[in-house]
Design a protein around this motif. Structure first.
Motif, mmCIF file in Angstrom:
data_model
loop_
_atom_site.group_PDB
_atom_site.id
_atom_site.type_symbol
_atom_site.label_atom_id
_atom_site.label_comp_id
_atom_site.label_asym_id
_atom_site.label_seq_id
_atom_site.Cartn_x
_atom_site.Cartn_y
_atom_site.Cartn_z
ATOM 1 N N PHE A 141 0.873 -1.170 0.000
ATOM 2 C CA PHE A 141 0.000 0.000 0.000
ATOM 3 C C PHE A 141 0.905 1.212 0.000
ATOM 4 C CE2 PHE A 141 1.004 -0.862 4.384
ATOM 5 C CZ PHE A 141 0.831 -2.241 4.454
ATOM 6 N N PHE A 142 0.465 2.262 -0.645
ATOM 7 C CA PHE A 142 1.359 3.412 -0.768
ATOM 8 C C PHE A 142 0.616 4.727 -0.579
ATOM 9 C CE2 PHE A 142 -0.119 4.762 -4.912
ATOM 10 C CZ PHE A 142 -0.604 3.598 -5.484
ATOM 11 N N GLY A 143 1.412 5.765 -0.257
ATOM 12 C CA GLY A 143 0.872 7.109 -0.094
ATOM 13 C C GLY A 143 1.299 7.961 -1.269
ATOM 14 N N SER A 144 2.171 8.944 -0.996
ATOM 15 C CA SER A 144 2.576 9.867 -2.065
ATOM 16 C C SER A 144 3.757 9.353 -2.885
ATOM 17 C CB SER A 144 2.941 11.231 -1.459
ATOM 18 O OG SER A 144 1.829 11.771 -0.786
ATOM 19 N N LYS A 145 4.244 8.142 -2.611
ATOM 20 C CA LYS A 145 5.320 7.485 -3.373
ATOM 21 C C LYS A 145 6.624 8.261 -3.296
ATOM 22 C CE LYS A 145 2.681 7.317 -7.232
ATOM 23 N NZ LYS A 145 2.248 6.932 -8.551
ATOM 24 N N GLN A 146 6.834 8.994 -2.203
ATOM 25 C CA GLN A 146 8.019 9.857 -2.127
ATOM 26 C C GLN A 146 9.213 9.233 -1.409
ATOM 27 O OE1 GLN A 146 5.829 13.818 -1.292
ATOM 28 N NE2 GLN A 146 7.421 14.306 -2.754
ATOM 29 N N SER A 147 9.109 7.955 -1.093
ATOM 30 C CA SER A 147 10.261 7.291 -0.480
ATOM 31 C C SER A 147 11.243 6.878 -1.562
ATOM 32 C CB SER A 147 9.806 6.050 0.289
ATOM 33 O OG SER A 147 8.936 6.437 1.329
ATOM 34 N N ILE B 83 10.035 0.362 -0.719
ATOM 35 C CA ILE B 83 9.211 -0.215 0.353
ATOM 36 C C ILE B 83 7.707 -0.120 0.107
ATOM 37 C CG2 ILE B 83 10.895 0.120 2.203
ATOM 38 C CD1 ILE B 83 9.681 2.799 2.820
ATOM 39 N N ALA B 84 7.318 0.551 -0.976
ATOM 40 C CA ALA B 84 5.901 0.893 -1.095
ATOM 41 C C ALA B 84 5.134 0.050 -2.115
ATOM 42 C CB ALA B 84 5.755 2.374 -1.447
ATOM 43 N N ALA B 85 5.837 -0.615 -3.035
ATOM 44 C CA ALA B 85 5.124 -1.372 -4.081
ATOM 45 C C ALA B 85 5.869 -2.698 -4.308
ATOM 46 C CB ALA B 85 5.033 -0.543 -5.347
ATOM 47 N N GLY B 86 5.844 -3.211 -5.545
ATOM 48 C CA GLY B 86 6.598 -4.433 -5.835
ATOM 49 C C GLY B 86 5.801 -5.707 -5.622
ATOM 50 N N ASP C 161 1.948 -7.715 -6.904
ATOM 51 C CA ASP C 161 0.985 -7.633 -8.013
ATOM 52 C C ASP C 161 -0.217 -6.781 -7.658
ATOM 53 O OD1 ASP C 161 2.501 -9.124 -9.640
ATOM 54 O OD2 ASP C 161 1.465 -11.035 -9.253
ATOM 55 N N VAL C 162 -0.609 -6.846 -6.380
ATOM 56 C CA VAL C 162 -1.792 -6.099 -5.947
ATOM 57 C C VAL C 162 -1.337 -4.943 -5.049
ATOM 58 C CG1 VAL C 162 -4.016 -6.224 -4.760
ATOM 59 C CG2 VAL C 162 -3.178 -8.197 -6.067
ATOM 60 N N LEU C 163 -1.872 -3.761 -5.324
ATOM 61 C CA LEU C 163 -1.481 -2.566 -4.570
ATOM 62 C C LEU C 163 -2.720 -1.839 -4.055
ATOM 63 C CD1 LEU C 163 1.158 -1.057 -7.054
ATOM 64 C CD2 LEU C 163 1.635 -2.309 -4.937
ATOM 65 N N ILE C 164 -2.542 -1.104 -2.969
ATOM 66 C CA ILE C 164 -3.608 -0.207 -2.506
ATOM 67 C C ILE C 164 -3.077 1.210 -2.515
ATOM 68 C CG2 ILE C 164 -5.212 0.386 -0.648
ATOM 69 C CD1 ILE C 164 -4.887 -2.420 0.463
ATOM 70 N N ASP C 165 -3.791 2.094 -3.205
ATOM 71 C CA ASP C 165 -3.487 3.524 -3.172
ATOM 72 C C ASP C 165 -4.269 4.110 -1.995
ATOM 73 O OD1 ASP C 165 -3.345 6.252 -3.500
ATOM 74 O OD2 ASP C 165 -3.573 6.183 -5.686
ATOM 75 N N MET C 166 -3.549 4.635 -1.006
ATOM 76 C CA MET C 166 -4.193 5.109 0.228
ATOM 77 C C MET C 166 -4.663 6.563 0.125
ATOM 78 S SD MET C 166 -4.072 2.506 2.283
ATOM 79 C CE MET C 166 -4.519 3.248 3.849
ATOM 80 N N THR C 167 -4.322 7.251 -0.964
ATOM 81 C CA THR C 167 -4.489 8.711 -0.963
ATOM 82 C C THR C 167 -5.944 9.196 -1.038
ATOM 83 O OG1 THR C 167 -4.035 8.774 -3.326
ATOM 84 C CG2 THR C 167 -2.180 9.209 -1.860
ATOM 85 N N SER C 168 -6.877 8.289 -1.369
ATOM 86 C CA SER C 168 -8.288 8.714 -1.334
ATOM 87 C C SER C 168 -8.924 8.428 0.024
ATOM 88 C CB SER C 168 -9.097 7.991 -2.426
ATOM 89 O OG SER C 168 -8.506 8.209 -3.664
ATOM 90 N N TYR C 169 -8.156 7.828 0.893
ATOM 91 C CA TYR C 169 -8.632 7.551 2.267
ATOM 92 C C TYR C 169 -8.077 8.692 3.116
ATOM 93 C CZ TYR C 169 -9.587 4.711 6.434
ATOM 94 O OH TYR C 169 -10.075 4.229 7.629
ATOM 95 N N ASN C 170 -8.740 9.861 3.013
ATOM 96 C CA ASN C 170 -8.049 11.093 3.422
ATOM 97 C C ASN C 170 -8.932 12.085 4.184
ATOM 98 O OD1 ASN C 170 -9.777 11.877 1.452
ATOM 99 N ND2 ASN C 170 -8.229 12.563 -0.001
ATOM 100 N N LYS C 171 -9.840 11.538 4.987
ATOM 101 C CA LYS C 171 -10.748 12.465 5.697
ATOM 102 C C LYS C 171 -10.248 12.763 7.120
ATOM 103 C CE LYS C 171 -14.041 12.258 2.510
ATOM 104 N NZ LYS C 171 -13.083 11.755 1.530
ATOM 105 N N ILE D 207 0.055 10.795 5.825
ATOM 106 C CA ILE D 207 0.273 10.495 7.245
ATOM 107 C C ILE D 207 0.782 9.053 7.397
ATOM 108 C CG2 ILE D 207 -0.873 10.311 9.497
ATOM 109 C CD1 ILE D 207 -0.601 13.178 8.242
ATOM 110 N N GLY D 208 0.160 8.116 6.697
ATOM 111 C CA GLY D 208 0.574 6.704 6.818
ATOM 112 C C GLY D 208 2.021 6.518 6.393
ATOM 113 N N GLY D 209 2.398 7.123 5.261
ATOM 114 C CA GLY D 209 3.776 7.000 4.761
ATOM 115 C C GLY D 209 4.752 7.635 5.726
ATOM 116 N N ALA D 210 4.388 8.785 6.250
ATOM 117 C CA ALA D 210 5.278 9.503 7.166
ATOM 118 C C ALA D 210 5.525 8.684 8.437
ATOM 119 C CB ALA D 210 4.675 10.860 7.525
ATOM 120 N N LEU D 211 4.453 8.152 9.004
ATOM 121 C CA LEU D 211 4.599 7.397 10.255
ATOM 122 C C LEU D 211 5.396 6.117 10.016
ATOM 123 C CD1 LEU D 211 0.947 7.717 11.626
ATOM 124 C CD2 LEU D 211 2.943 9.028 12.340
#
Ligand SMILES: Cc1cc2nc3c(=O)[nH]c(=O)nc-3n(C[C@H](O)[C@H](O)[C@H](O)COP(=O)(O)OP(=O)(O)OC[C@H]3O[C@@H](n4cnc5c(N)ncnc54)[C@H](O)[C@@H]3O)c2cc1C
Length: 441
Positions: free
Chosen positions: A44-50, A54-57, A59-69, A113-117
């Motif tokens: 699962f990944f956030g802004s992909k700035q690492s 560590i964020a992908a690689g 076959d199945v991925l989750i983009d967390m950026t729409s989970y943003n309330k 927030i998830g990526g940062a933590l």
């Protein structure tokens, strides 16, 4: 829930690319649970700035950026609860709107927030961002949700865990009342700023040194809390300072082919752009966090116990000033300070710590940037720890020596994720996870 099939995942600076079969954009905790429960391998990944892989690689991925309330505020306790895909700038604006702050911030506001933590993101003169997390809902490998609070032992393992224990769903932060800093900036010779670190940490509420390799100079930034009404005559320095990025880009253009150019370029950049004194006031967020960047970078960062820093610094300086080793380093190396904590994979686990960044301004040629190797070698030799979200080569055997709780972390990881659902190839090597029968097949 949106779903995209057969695409390519590309990191911020384009140094990491992976084909995927399915990418889910989740917007609710239930969707997150469903996708985690129904897939054998997932990242699962956030802004992909690492810079670290560590964020992908998978076959199945989750983009967390729409989970943003923003979920809720507790005005008495000064806490805020948010979904983990929220961008940091939005959290900080929300917190400032009610007169609060998070008192230690990284120099970037576009990360989630998830990526940062997950990567132990930090600022200076305070603690890691994850130390301000007091509660987290964690989606485990089987899709169930576990609430982890600051009093649970698991929290010490979870705070910095690279998304290897589960997906952080909602996060509650403890905030503090907002304050105003009087920020002063000026260049100083290495002989001046280095011995003053400890006294300055006591004297100031904010301390950061942009060290300018190959120039014997550090650009010292201090901040002091002041009465918000106190007048500060703003001095932004000469107008031409705004051309620093353009000039740096031109000067460094061929530095990957002729690394020694860096040494000359740094001297020019230091004289032209880091030679003036500046002064201003603002909140920590307003006054110290970079809000836009001209181009991408490749980043590494190493950390070392505060007491060992002067020795490591001198050794590093001697090494990179040897023209024979090609380790010429672009401006600046960011020197910051993190106070000790109890989080197992924190750079500051049980020790006050100095962090030192190393950037390549040519992201595409980062593989040939010798400086990354020299910096890693010297810091590792002295027991330094790498930033999890940035570039480093150390793996399990070395990490076990520098993180006292490394094996405990691995044990918890194995318990929470017995089928290695959350490991991509890079993380598998990092924790030396044994391949399971179904993975070998
Ligand atoms: C220009 C720049 C400046 C930076 N400045 C600083 C700085 O000042 N201080 C500092 O410490 N770092 C700094 N960093 C590093 C940066 O903070 C980290 O790389 C951070 O992880 C990036 O966040 P992201 O949203 O892009 O995460 P991503 O790169 O997308 O993901 C990082 C990791 O977090 C995991 N993850 C994402 N969401 C979740 C979640 N909800 N639950 C669990 N795990 C999750 C991912 O799987 C991955 O392992 C900087 C990076 C850049 C490019």
């Amino acid at each position: 829930m949106k779903q995209k099939n057969n695409g390519t995942w590309v990191s911020w600076n384009e140094n990491l690319k992976y084909n995927y079969t399915t990418k889910y954009d989740i917007t609710t905790e239930e969707e997150l649970q469903e996708v985690v429960a129904n897939n054998e391998k997932i990242r699962f990944f956030g802004s992909k700035q690492s810079s670290a892989d560590i964020a992908a690689g998978t076959d199945v991925l989750i983009d967390m950026t729409s989970y943003n309330k923003i979920v809720s505020y507790d005005y008495n306790a000064k806490t805020i609860t948010v979904q983990s895909g929220l961008i940091l700038s939005e959290l900080l604006e929300a917190v400032a709107s009610v007169g609060w702050c998070i008192p230690c911030l990284p120099d970037i506001n576009t990360i989630t927030i998830g990526g940062a933590l997950a990567t132990g993101t930090h600022g200076t003169s305070g603690k890691l961002l994850s130390e301000y997390m007091i509660e987290c809902k964690l989606v485990l490998a089987d899709g169930s949700v576990k609430t982890v609070t600051k009093d649970d032992e698991l929290m010490d393992a979870l705070r910095v865990s690279l998304g290897m224990l589960g997906v952080m769903s909602t996060i509650t932060f403890q905030c503090e009342p907002e304050y105003i800093l009087h920020v002063k900036e000026k260049p100083e010779n290495d002989k001046e700023w280095l011995p003053k670190i400890k006294s300055r940490l006591k004297e100031h509420d904010f301390l950061r040194i942009l060290w300018l390799p190959h120039t014997d100079t550090g650009y010292v930034i201090t901040g002091d809390k002041i009465d918000p009404n106190k007048e500060v005559v703003e001095n932004k320095g000469p107008g031409y300072l705004k051309h620093r990025r353009t000039v740096s880009k031109i000067l460094y253009k061929y530095s990957h082919k002729f690394p020694w150019i860096t040494s000359i370029a740094n001297k020019i950049i230091a004289k032209a752009f880091f030679n003036s004194e500046k002064e201003h006031k603002g909140s920590l967020y307003q006054a110290t966090v970079t809000k836009s960047r001209g181009s991408t970078l490749e980043l590494a960062e190493w950390t070392i116990a505060l007491d060992k820093f002067p020795q490591v610094f001198e050794e590093l300086k001697t090494e990179i000033n040897k023209w024979s080793n090609k380790s010429f380093i672009h401006i600046p190396m960011d020197v910051r300070f993190v106070y000790k904590d109890n989080s197992w994979l924190s750079y500051a686990y049980k020790q006050d710590t100095v962090t030192m960044g190393c950037v390549s301004r040519n992201a595409a040629t980062a593989d040939t940037y010798e400086a990354f190797k020299s910096v890693e070698k010297i810091f590792l030799k002295h027991g330094g720890r790498p930033h999890w979200g940035k570039r480093f080569a150390a793996k399990d055997a070395q990490l076990a020596k520098i993180y006292p709780k490394w094996e405990d972390f691995k044990e918890v990881r194995q318990k929470l994720d017995p089928t290695n659902k959350f490991l991509n190839p890079y993380l598998t090597k990092l924790v030396a996870a044994k391949k399971l029968v179904n993975e070998i097949a």
